[in-house]
Every structure is written in C-alpha cells, then in structure tokens.
Design a protein around this motif. Structure first.
Motif, PDB file in Angstrom:
ATOM      1  N   GLY A  74       0.820  -1.199   0.000  1.00 40.94           N
ATOM      2  CA  GLY A  74       0.000   0.000   0.000  1.00 40.94           C
ATOM      3  C   GLY A  74       0.854   1.250   0.000  1.00 40.94           C
ATOM      4  O   GLY A  74       2.016   1.233   0.427  1.00 40.94           O
ATOM      5  N   ARG A  75       0.269   2.344  -0.480  1.00 38.55           N
ATOM      6  CA  ARG A  75       1.036   3.587  -0.594  1.00 38.55           C
ATOM      7  C   ARG A  75       1.075   4.363   0.709  1.00 38.55           C
ATOM      8  O   ARG A  75       2.080   5.000   1.032  1.00 38.55           O
ATOM      9  CB  ARG A  75       0.444   4.454  -1.712  1.00 38.55           C
ATOM     10  CG  ARG A  75       0.754   3.919  -3.107  1.00 38.55           C
ATOM     11  CD  ARG A  75      -0.216   2.861  -3.561  1.00 38.55           C
ATOM     12  NE  ARG A  75       0.321   2.065  -4.670  1.00 38.55           N
ATOM     13  CZ  ARG A  75      -0.450   1.356  -5.487  1.00 38.55           C
ATOM     14  NH1 ARG A  75      -1.769   1.350  -5.312  1.00 38.55           N
ATOM     15  NH2 ARG A  75       0.096   0.657  -6.442  1.00 38.55           N
ATOM     16  N   LYS A  76      -0.004   4.344   1.478  1.00 37.91           N
ATOM     17  CA  LYS A  76      -0.016   5.098   2.724  1.00 37.91           C
ATOM     18  C   LYS A  76       1.047   4.608   3.712  1.00 37.91           C
ATOM     19  O   LYS A  76       1.735   5.433   4.336  1.00 37.91           O
ATOM     20  CB  LYS A  76      -1.403   5.060   3.362  1.00 37.91           C
ATOM     21  CG  LYS A  76      -1.502   5.911   4.625  1.00 37.91           C
ATOM     22  CD  LYS A  76      -2.914   5.994   5.173  1.00 37.91           C
ATOM     23  CE  LYS A  76      -2.961   6.843   6.436  1.00 37.91           C
ATOM     24  NZ  LYS A  76      -4.331   7.003   6.977  1.00 37.91           N
ATOM     25  N   PRO A  77       1.237   3.291   3.897  1.00 33.11           N
ATOM     26  CA  PRO A  77       2.323   2.855   4.789  1.00 33.11           C
ATOM     27  C   PRO A  77       3.694   3.369   4.366  1.00 33.11           C
ATOM     28  O   PRO A  77       4.534   3.690   5.210  1.00 33.11           O
ATOM     29  CB  PRO A  77       2.253   1.325   4.702  1.00 33.11           C
ATOM     30  CG  PRO A  77       0.836   1.037   4.353  1.00 33.11           C
ATOM     31  CD  PRO A  77       0.425   2.140   3.441  1.00 33.11           C
ATOM     32  N   MET A  78       3.925   3.475   3.058  1.00 31.04           N
ATOM     33  CA  MET A  78       5.205   4.003   2.577  1.00 31.04           C
ATOM     34  C   MET A  78       5.336   5.493   2.864  1.00 31.04           C
ATOM     35  O   MET A  78       6.423   5.986   3.179  1.00 31.04           O
ATOM     36  CB  MET A  78       5.351   3.750   1.068  1.00 31.04           C
ATOM     37  CG  MET A  78       5.445   2.283   0.681  1.00 31.04           C
ATOM     38  SD  MET A  78       6.852   1.434   1.456  1.00 31.04           S
ATOM     39  CE  MET A  78       5.999   0.492   2.736  1.00 31.04           C
ATOM     40  N   LEU A 122       0.159   6.946  -5.554  1.00 31.13           N
ATOM     41  CA  LEU A 122      -1.167   7.079  -4.944  1.00 31.13           C
ATOM     42  C   LEU A 122      -2.077   7.954  -5.789  1.00 31.13           C
ATOM     43  O   LEU A 122      -3.221   7.580  -6.100  1.00 31.13           O
ATOM     44  CB  LEU A 122      -1.024   7.671  -3.537  1.00 31.13           C
ATOM     45  CG  LEU A 122      -2.338   7.928  -2.773  1.00 31.13           C
ATOM     46  CD1 LEU A 122      -3.010   6.611  -2.415  1.00 31.13           C
ATOM     47  CD2 LEU A 122      -2.060   8.747  -1.508  1.00 31.13           C
ATOM     48  N   ILE A 123      -1.599   9.127  -6.188  1.00 37.03           N
ATOM     49  CA  ILE A 123      -2.425  10.056  -6.964  1.00 37.03           C
ATOM     50  C   ILE A 123      -2.688   9.503  -8.365  1.00 37.03           C
ATOM     51  O   ILE A 123      -3.794   9.624  -8.899  1.00 37.03           O
ATOM     52  CB  ILE A 123      -1.752  11.442  -7.042  1.00 37.03           C
ATOM     53  CG1 ILE A 123      -1.565  12.009  -5.630  1.00 37.03           C
ATOM     54  CG2 ILE A 123      -2.579  12.394  -7.890  1.00 37.03           C
ATOM     55  CD1 ILE A 123      -2.829  12.108  -4.811  1.00 37.03           C
ATOM     56  N   ALA A 124      -1.672   8.874  -8.966  1.00 34.50           N
ATOM     57  CA  ALA A 124      -1.843   8.323 -10.316  1.00 34.50           C
ATOM     58  C   ALA A 124      -2.897   7.223 -10.345  1.00 34.50           C
ATOM     59  O   ALA A 124      -3.683   7.121 -11.298  1.00 34.50           O
ATOM     60  CB  ALA A 124      -0.511   7.788 -10.834  1.00 34.50           C
ATOM     61  N   THR A 125      -2.938   6.409  -9.296  1.00 37.18           N
ATOM     62  CA  THR A 125      -3.895   5.293  -9.282  1.00 37.18           C
ATOM     63  C   THR A 125      -5.291   5.730  -8.852  1.00 37.18           C
ATOM     64  O   THR A 125      -6.274   5.069  -9.190  1.00 37.18           O
ATOM     65  CB  THR A 125      -3.402   4.175  -8.341  1.00 37.18           C
ATOM     66  OG1 THR A 125      -3.112   4.726  -7.050  1.00 37.18           O
ATOM     67  CG2 THR A 125      -2.157   3.518  -8.895  1.00 37.18           C
ATOM     68  N   PHE A 334      -1.041  -2.555 -11.276  1.00 36.85           N
ATOM     69  CA  PHE A 334      -0.331  -3.276 -10.223  1.00 36.85           C
ATOM     70  C   PHE A 334       1.187  -3.083 -10.292  1.00 36.85           C
ATOM     71  O   PHE A 334       1.912  -3.498  -9.397  1.00 36.85           O
ATOM     72  CB  PHE A 334      -0.678  -4.766 -10.262  1.00 36.85           C
ATOM     73  CG  PHE A 334      -0.147  -5.511 -11.467  1.00 36.85           C
ATOM     74  CD1 PHE A 334       1.084  -6.134 -11.433  1.00 36.85           C
ATOM     75  CD2 PHE A 334      -0.903  -5.591 -12.631  1.00 36.85           C
ATOM     76  CE1 PHE A 334       1.567  -6.825 -12.530  1.00 36.85           C
ATOM     77  CE2 PHE A 334      -0.432  -6.285 -13.739  1.00 36.85           C
ATOM     78  CZ  PHE A 334       0.802  -6.896 -13.686  1.00 36.85           C
ATOM     79  N   LEU A 335       1.672  -2.410 -11.374  1.00 38.48           N
ATOM     80  CA  LEU A 335       3.090  -2.113 -11.502  1.00 38.48           C
ATOM     81  C   LEU A 335       3.392  -0.629 -11.336  1.00 38.48           C
ATOM     82  O   LEU A 335       4.545  -0.213 -11.463  1.00 38.48           O
ATOM     83  CB  LEU A 335       3.607  -2.553 -12.885  1.00 38.48           C
ATOM     84  CG  LEU A 335       3.602  -4.047 -13.204  1.00 38.48           C
ATOM     85  CD1 LEU A 335       4.065  -4.272 -14.630  1.00 38.48           C
ATOM     86  CD2 LEU A 335       4.486  -4.806 -12.229  1.00 38.48           C
ATOM     87  N   THR A 336       2.370   0.159 -11.048  1.00 39.03           N
ATOM     88  CA  THR A 336       2.535   1.613 -11.058  1.00 39.03           C
ATOM     89  C   THR A 336       3.626   2.078 -10.109  1.00 39.03           C
ATOM     90  O   THR A 336       4.461   2.925 -10.452  1.00 39.03           O
ATOM     91  CB  THR A 336       1.207   2.306 -10.691  1.00 39.03           C
ATOM     92  OG1 THR A 336       0.181   1.843 -11.560  1.00 39.03           O
ATOM     93  CG2 THR A 336       1.336   3.806 -10.825  1.00 39.03           C
TER      94      THR A 336
END
Length: 394
Positions: A74-78, A122-125, A334-336
């Motif tokens: 996930g992006r938020k944990p990063m 995050l924004i792109a997805t 899934f590769l973004t």
C-alpha cells in the motif's frame, strides 16, 4: 472534497517538504563542516560534495525498492515510513559531532526516502484519466519547488537562526507531514492485487517499453538541465555583476526562480495535456526548454539570466506532468509503484549528474558551454520523443 483531491493536498505539502529536506543543506554544508572541525578548504569541498551527492545516489537505488513495497503493502504505509524516518534523520543532523556522522545520516536519508514515489503512485492510481494531467502536474510542482527553493530556505534559516536550526525546523516540518498523512490520507488497498515479479518480469509486462524508456530518459534530462547550473551559478553571477556584493543572494534567486515558474505553470500545463495530449505538451516543452538554454550563455547581467531561468521553469513545468501522465496511461496499475519508482530514480540521478556535468564542462570548456551542452541534450531528447512517442501516440 473528493478523496484524491484531499490526498493531493497532503501529498503536495509532504513532497515539498521532502524536496526541501533533500536540498536545503547545499548552501550551509561548507560552513557546517567547518563548524564540525574540518578547516582545510580542499577537505571541506570534498566532504561537501560527498555529503550532498550521496543522498541522491542512494535514493536512486532505493526508490524502485520502495516503489515495489508500495505496490505490495500500500502507498499510505510508505508515506508514513518515509515521512517519519526523514523527520528523525534530518532532526538528528543537528546533533552530529563530526563530518562522518553527518555523511552517515545523509546516506541513511537516501535509504529511507520514497515519499515522492508513494505520493505519485497514490495520486496516479486514484485519479481518473480526465484529471490525471492536472493532478500530476500540480503534484510535480511540489518536489521541483522544494528541491529548487530548498537551498534558499536553508541559507535563510542558517543566516538568521543558526546552522543546527536548519535541521531542526526541516525535521519538524517532516513530522507535520507525517501527522497529516496519518489523519487525512485515505487509501483503499487490496494486497491480492499486488504481484511479486522480478525486475525482468516487470519490464516484460510493460507494454510500449520504448515509450517508457523515453520517459525515464526525459525525467533524467529534465533534472540534469535544472541542476547543471548549480556548481557554477555563483561564479557566473559574479562574472556578470562585476562585484561580490549580495552575490550569494542573487545566485540563490537565479537558481530558484525556475522553481517559482514551475509552481505557476505546471498545473495549467498538466490540464492542457489532459485536453490535447500529454505527448504534444511534452514535445513542445522540450523544444522550448532547449532553445531557452542557448541565450543564457550570452547574457550580460544577472537580471537577464534570471529572466531566462524563469522562462526555462515555465517550459520545464510542462514536462513532469506529461511524463507522469504518459507513464500512468501505459503502465498496468499493479506495476505503477515500481515504474514510478524507477522514474524518480532517473530524476535523482539527474540531480547528481547535472551537478557533476556542469562543473566538469565549466572546468574544461568554460561556463557558457554548460548552457550549450545542456541545450543540445534537451533538443536531442525532443527529437527522440518526436520519433518514439509523438508519432506513435498522435
């Protein structure tokens, strides 16, 4: 407010502060190293170069790794990991007792980076295609502005509040970024969507690999162009002005004015790319940027250089949003994170490469040739983009 718009606001602040944190040390490094007990001018120069450049080199290595982690966990944990980690590391730089501890912390800062990768992913997805250019254009202004304005901010803080407060204030801002990320960033992430692939498998999965390759090279050339002037800006401004009064402030403004132009123009150019096609905006921006570099080698005073650097910032503002929009367009979701991580690695390498290239060209050929060589690289990139991207997508 839509979730992606709220996330965009939070990410913009976090990426701006991250950019400042990466670059704010540049003007104070020699003075801080002298403060730490190194007084030989040659050693100060060597340690300054190592301490500044090592963060970007290590970041280039680790950005794809954190991009893969963002796809998996996930992006938020990063975002939380990177913002809290950078807050602690940057704050700790104010307590170092010798230059080796400072270099070690700058290295660690490069390892734990990844905020920009996670934000962009995050924004792109989350953003629909109709608004992707505007959203990614707005987001791109944060890192560019932070990186370019960071030296000015760092210099101002050190001059008025002391060396150590450069790190304390920047660390505190990163902690604020961590807190607002905790409370305001929302993400719906399903781990079963993530796939574990090797680098080779990732590359083989991407359609239109030649377009992605052009995007990576373009990101590298953009940042190389912006930073090629960094090692020679103070010397060039001194030559143009004929005196040394306020030369540091003038040089800082000349260097950073591109960031101001970028902030002003990137959202609008991103929105334009949504309407007419990102490949068209990218090609036009590369061509204009390449041409604007040429007269910078012939200016007669710092104000002319400042005006041309502002025009350069306006042109380059169309590149990052266009590159990000095209990557989003042709990359499987899934590769973004991994692909954006590689793209941001190219930008970090551009920062380092631009600083090295500008200094070496100035040393062997003269300062004016820095602008001519950079112009040639941008125009060559424009030709490649026309043949490999524009003709294929238009």
């Amino acid at each position: 407010m839509l979730v992606w718009k709220r996330n965009l606001l939070v990410c913009w602040f976090g990426m701006f502060v991250t950019g400042v944190g990466m670059s704010q040390i540049a003007p104070v490094l020699p003075l801080y190293i002298d403060h730490l007990g190194i007084h030989d001018a040659g050693l100060i120069s060597q340690f300054s170069g190592i301490a500044f450049g090592i963060t970007f080199i290590i970041s280039a290595v680790f950005s794809p790794i954190w991009g893969r982690a963002a796809d998996k966990f996930g992006r938020k944990p990063m975002l939380l990991r990177a913002s809290l980690g950078m807050a602690i590391v940057i704050f700790s730089m104010g307590f170092v007792q010798n230059v080796y501890q400072l270099i070690g912390l700058r290295l660690l800062q490069g390892v734990i980076t990844g905020y920009s990768t996670a934000c962009t992913t995050l924004i792109a997805t989350q953003t629909d295609r109709a608004h992707a250019g505007w959203a990614l254009g707005t987001l791109s202004t944060a890192s560019v502005a932070g990186s370019l304005l960071g030296p000015v901010i760092g210099g101002y803080i050190s001059e008025n509040f002391g060396f150590q407060n450069v790190f304390f204030i920047t660390g505190a801002l990163m902690l604020v970024a961590f807190m607002i990320t905790v409370f305001f960033v929302k993400e719906s992430f399903s781990r079963q969507d993530a796939k574990t692939l090797t680098v080779g498998e990732v590359w083989n999965t991407i359609p239109n690999k030649n377009i992605i390759a052009v995007m990576f090279v373009t990101s590298f050339v953009i940042t190389l162009a912006l930073y090629s002037i960094e090692p020679i800006i103070t010397i060039y401004v001194t030559q143009l002005s004929g005196n040394t009064s306020h030369v540091a402030l003038t040089a800082g403004v000349v260097f950073s004015v591109s960031g101001l132009a970028n902030i002003m123009a990137a959202p609008g150019l991103g929105k334009l790319s949504d309407k007419i096609g990102a490949q068209k905006v990218m090609l036009l921006a590369l061509g204009v940027a390449g041409l604007v570099f040429i007269p910078q080698g012939f200016v007669k005073n710092p104000w002319q250089l400042m005006g041309l650097r502002f025009l350069l910032g306006l042109a380059l503002a169309g590149l990052n949003p266009s590159v990000n929009a095209l990557i989003k367009r042709i990359t499987p979701q899934f590769l973004t994170g991994r692909v954006f991580g590689l793209n941001i690695s190219a930008q970090y390498l551009g920062v380092f490469g631009g600083s090295i290239l500008g200094g070496q060209i100035a040393a062997y050929w003269g300062i004016r040739y820095v602008f001519f060589v950079t112009s040639t690289l941008l125009l060559a990139n424009a030709l490649w983009a026309y043949l490999a991207v524009y003709k294929k997508l238009t």
